[in-house]
Design a protein around this motif. Structure first.
Motif, mmCIF file in Angstrom:
data_model
loop_
_atom_site.group_PDB
_atom_site.id
_atom_site.type_symbol
_atom_site.label_atom_id
_atom_site.label_comp_id
_atom_site.label_asym_id
_atom_site.label_seq_id
_atom_site.Cartn_x
_atom_site.Cartn_y
_atom_site.Cartn_z
ATOM 1 N N ARG A 24 31.966 42.278 46.255
ATOM 2 C CA ARG A 24 32.585 43.455 45.657
ATOM 3 C C ARG A 24 33.486 43.025 44.515
ATOM 4 N NH1 ARG A 24 35.721 48.626 48.377
ATOM 5 N NH2 ARG A 24 36.022 49.724 46.412
ATOM 6 N N GLY A 25 33.184 43.555 43.341
ATOM 7 C CA GLY A 25 33.954 43.193 42.156
ATOM 8 C C GLY A 25 35.354 43.771 42.175
ATOM 9 N N ALA A 26 36.230 43.142 41.407
ATOM 10 C CA ALA A 26 37.613 43.581 41.288
ATOM 11 C C ALA A 26 37.801 44.269 39.942
ATOM 12 C CB ALA A 26 38.556 42.384 41.411
ATOM 13 N N PRO A 27 38.838 45.102 39.778
ATOM 14 C CA PRO A 27 39.064 45.769 38.491
ATOM 15 C C PRO A 27 39.375 44.766 37.397
ATOM 16 C CG PRO A 27 40.933 46.084 39.961
ATOM 17 C CD PRO A 27 39.839 45.480 40.785
ATOM 18 N N GLY A 28 38.787 44.983 36.238
ATOM 19 C CA GLY A 28 39.053 44.122 35.099
ATOM 20 C C GLY A 28 38.633 42.692 35.297
ATOM 21 N N ARG A 29 37.504 42.486 35.988
ATOM 22 C CA ARG A 29 37.074 41.112 36.288
ATOM 23 C C ARG A 29 36.752 40.339 35.017
ATOM 24 N NH1 ARG A 29 31.473 39.942 39.472
ATOM 25 N NH2 ARG A 29 31.052 37.948 38.552
ATOM 26 N N HIS A 30 35.846 40.869 34.186
ATOM 27 C CA HIS A 30 35.518 40.278 32.889
ATOM 28 C C HIS A 30 35.348 38.761 32.972
ATOM 29 C CE1 HIS A 30 36.177 44.149 31.131
ATOM 30 N NE2 HIS A 30 37.466 44.153 31.432
ATOM 31 N N GLY A 31 34.540 38.328 33.907
ATOM 32 C CA GLY A 31 34.257 36.903 34.005
ATOM 33 C C GLY A 31 35.192 36.156 34.919
ATOM 34 N N HIS A 32 36.297 36.779 35.329
ATOM 35 C CA HIS A 32 37.220 36.116 36.242
ATOM 36 C C HIS A 32 36.774 36.370 37.679
ATOM 37 C CE1 HIS A 32 39.852 35.180 32.911
ATOM 38 N NE2 HIS A 32 39.842 36.455 32.552
ATOM 39 N N GLY A 33 37.257 35.548 38.593
ATOM 40 C CA GLY A 33 36.849 35.682 39.972
ATOM 41 C C GLY A 33 35.568 34.906 40.222
ATOM 42 N N LEU A 34 35.143 34.885 41.473
ATOM 43 C CA LEU A 34 33.974 34.098 41.855
ATOM 44 C C LEU A 34 32.690 34.887 41.613
ATOM 45 C CD1 LEU A 34 35.203 32.614 45.246
ATOM 46 C CD2 LEU A 34 34.913 31.387 43.097
ATOM 47 N N PRO A 35 31.682 34.273 41.023
ATOM 48 C CA PRO A 35 30.379 34.940 40.905
ATOM 49 C C PRO A 35 29.789 35.181 42.286
ATOM 50 C CG PRO A 35 30.528 33.043 39.429
ATOM 51 C CD PRO A 35 31.705 32.966 40.349
ATOM 52 N N PRO A 36 29.051 36.281 42.470
ATOM 53 C CA PRO A 36 28.456 36.582 43.776
ATOM 54 C C PRO A 36 27.597 35.448 44.324
ATOM 55 C CG PRO A 36 28.326 38.492 42.355
ATOM 56 C CD PRO A 36 28.834 37.362 41.508
ATOM 57 N N ASP A 37 26.838 34.766 43.460
ATOM 58 C CA ASP A 37 26.008 33.668 43.936
ATOM 59 C C ASP A 37 26.851 32.555 44.552
ATOM 60 O OD1 ASP A 37 23.639 34.870 43.120
ATOM 61 O OD2 ASP A 37 23.741 34.005 41.119
ATOM 62 N N ASP A 38 27.994 32.287 43.950
ATOM 63 C CA ASP A 38 28.859 31.242 44.493
ATOM 64 C C ASP A 38 29.467 31.658 45.832
ATOM 65 O OD1 ASP A 38 28.298 29.717 42.313
ATOM 66 O OD2 ASP A 38 30.259 29.923 41.344
#
Length: 425
Positions: free
Chosen positions: A301-315
């Motif tokens: 589940r993505g977070a607000p304003g992710r824009h490349g930050h945070g962990l990719p789902p595959d990882d």
């Protein structure tokens, strides 16, 4: 042919819904069978041999034959739903009679009583294939498990599936509130707390609130916050016998009641926000769930304003050593919609609804609820659903390119068959 003989015991009349046909002259066996029919809520017809009219042999949903009358039925037309009862289920002669009769099962009483009671109840309820049952668990607090469970149920109902949403988390606040139906009439969990054994699936569904074309079993606003394990087992078994789709919102901690629910779940979805701490928390949740449930998959589940930050789902899937079921990107306005009473998944073009539609589409393609089909193509993107490698098992050490792979081959997502003891096929 022998004529149907009226019994002094309570049996059904020709005007009442059809119950099983019992064929025996053994008074002791007949008493036992009538008792089991009463426990299953069935009114049987009793005969001492093949009924005089052909339709009376073919019409009943189930025929129970005592071994004392089995020789008289040699050469009778084959039909499904014939059960042969005898004193010793290991007697070779009994099995020879079963082959000649075309019986589907052979059993001895009292060992097979529970199995036969369930089989009688199934027959009169007209039970078909069990519902595909999906459990949703949050990887950490606030991950959005209830929202995803609600959206899956709303989407399934919108696409014409018979859907039942079960609130398995007593501390979650109530799924009826999430769907804007806390004032809707119908029974809640406390009314089923004393349930044991078998619950009638039709009566269960009709007693529950109907919201957005689906049935919801939620919590009331009382202080009772526990589900006895036998009640969870009985209610979920009834929900599954109804067919279609059952979605269960489950807490992160696996107690005895949750273990009973997981034992009837076909697939678990563990929703994990795209951050490292969430993954660490979800790993602990997964370790408890996997002790009971074999098919557990990650929903990122993505977070607000992710824009490349945070962990990719595959990882995330690789770190969890679990297959990836897909990603739900952050949906702006979702919280505001929920506050206005708009159910999750109602915005058909939103990321959450697109994920749910893709999920159910892939389940149908893989031979789960919705009918068999071929494996779905690979290449999931945001808001889509993916699945594990063929066979359904996790792929430890999978890289980013293969943690989201096609769903399993057709038939591997079929609902779990009910397991009963006592009958021998």
């Amino acid at each position: 042919m022998a004529e149907t003989t009226p019994s002094e015991r309570a049996v059904r009349t020709s005007e009442e819904p059809g119950g099983p046909l019992i064929i025996t002259e053994d008074e002791r066996l007949l008493d036992d069978l009538l008792r089991l029919c009463a426990a299953a809520g069935a009114l049987p017809e009793v005969a001492h041999g093949l009924p005089a009219r052909k339709g009376d042999w073919e019409a009943p949903p189930l025929v129970i034959v005592g071994d004392d009358c089995a020789p008289r039925l040699r050469g009778v037309g084959r039909r499904p739903g014939v059960i042969l009862t005898g004193g010793d289920a290991d007697d070779p002669e009994l099995w020879r009679q079963a082959v000649a009769l075309g019986a589907e099962s052979v059993l001895a009483l009292p060992d097979g009583e529970r199995w036969l009671t369930d089989r009688i109840a199934d027959a009169i309820e007209g039970v078909g294939p069990p519902a595909l049952t999906v459990g949703v668990i949050g990887g950490r607090g606030g991950a959005g498990a209830s929202t995803l469970a609600g959206a899956l149920a709303v989407t399934a109902a919108r696409t014409g599936r018979r859907t039942l949403l079960v609130d398995g988390d007593p501390l979650g606040g109530g799924l009826d509130v999430l769907l804007g139906g806390e004032k809707e009439k119908g029974l809640r969990w406390p009314a089923f707390a004393e349930s044991r054994g078998r619950v009638a699936c039709g009566a269960l569904a009709e007693s529950l609130p109907r919201l957005h074309s689906l049935r919801v079993l939620s919590w009331d606003r009382g202080s009772d916050v526990s589900i006895p394990p036998p009640a969870m087992r009985a209610v979920l078994a009834a929900a599954r016998r109804r067919g279609g789709v059952v979605v269960v919102d489950l807490p992160r901690r696996v107690d005895e009641a949750v273990a009973e629910a997981l034992a009837q779940v076909d697939m678990g979805l563990l929703i994990v926000p795209t951050e490292l701490r969430a993954v660490a928390a979800a790993q602990r949740v997964a370790s408890g769930v996997q002790k009971v449930l074999g098919d557990l998959r990650v929903v990122a589940r993505g977070a607000p304003g992710r824009h490349g930050h945070g962990l990719p789902p595959d990882d995330i899937a690789r770190l969890m050593e679990l297959p990836l079921a897909g990603e739900v990107p952050w949906e702006a306005g979702l919280l505001a919609d929920l506050a206005r009473g708009v159910p999750p998944g109602a915005q058909v073009r939103g990321p959450l609804a697109r994920f749910c539609a893709g999920f159910w589409g892939r389940v149908a393609d893989c031979g789960g609820e919705g009918g068999p089909g071929s494996a779905a193509p690979a290449g999931p993107g945001p808001g889509s659903a993916a699945g594990p490698a063929p066979g359904g098992g996790p792929r430890p050490g999978a890289g980013p390119s293969d943690s989201a792979v096609p769903w399993p081959a057709a038939g591997s997502l079929a609902p779990r068959a009910a397991v009963r003891k006592g009958g021998r096929s």
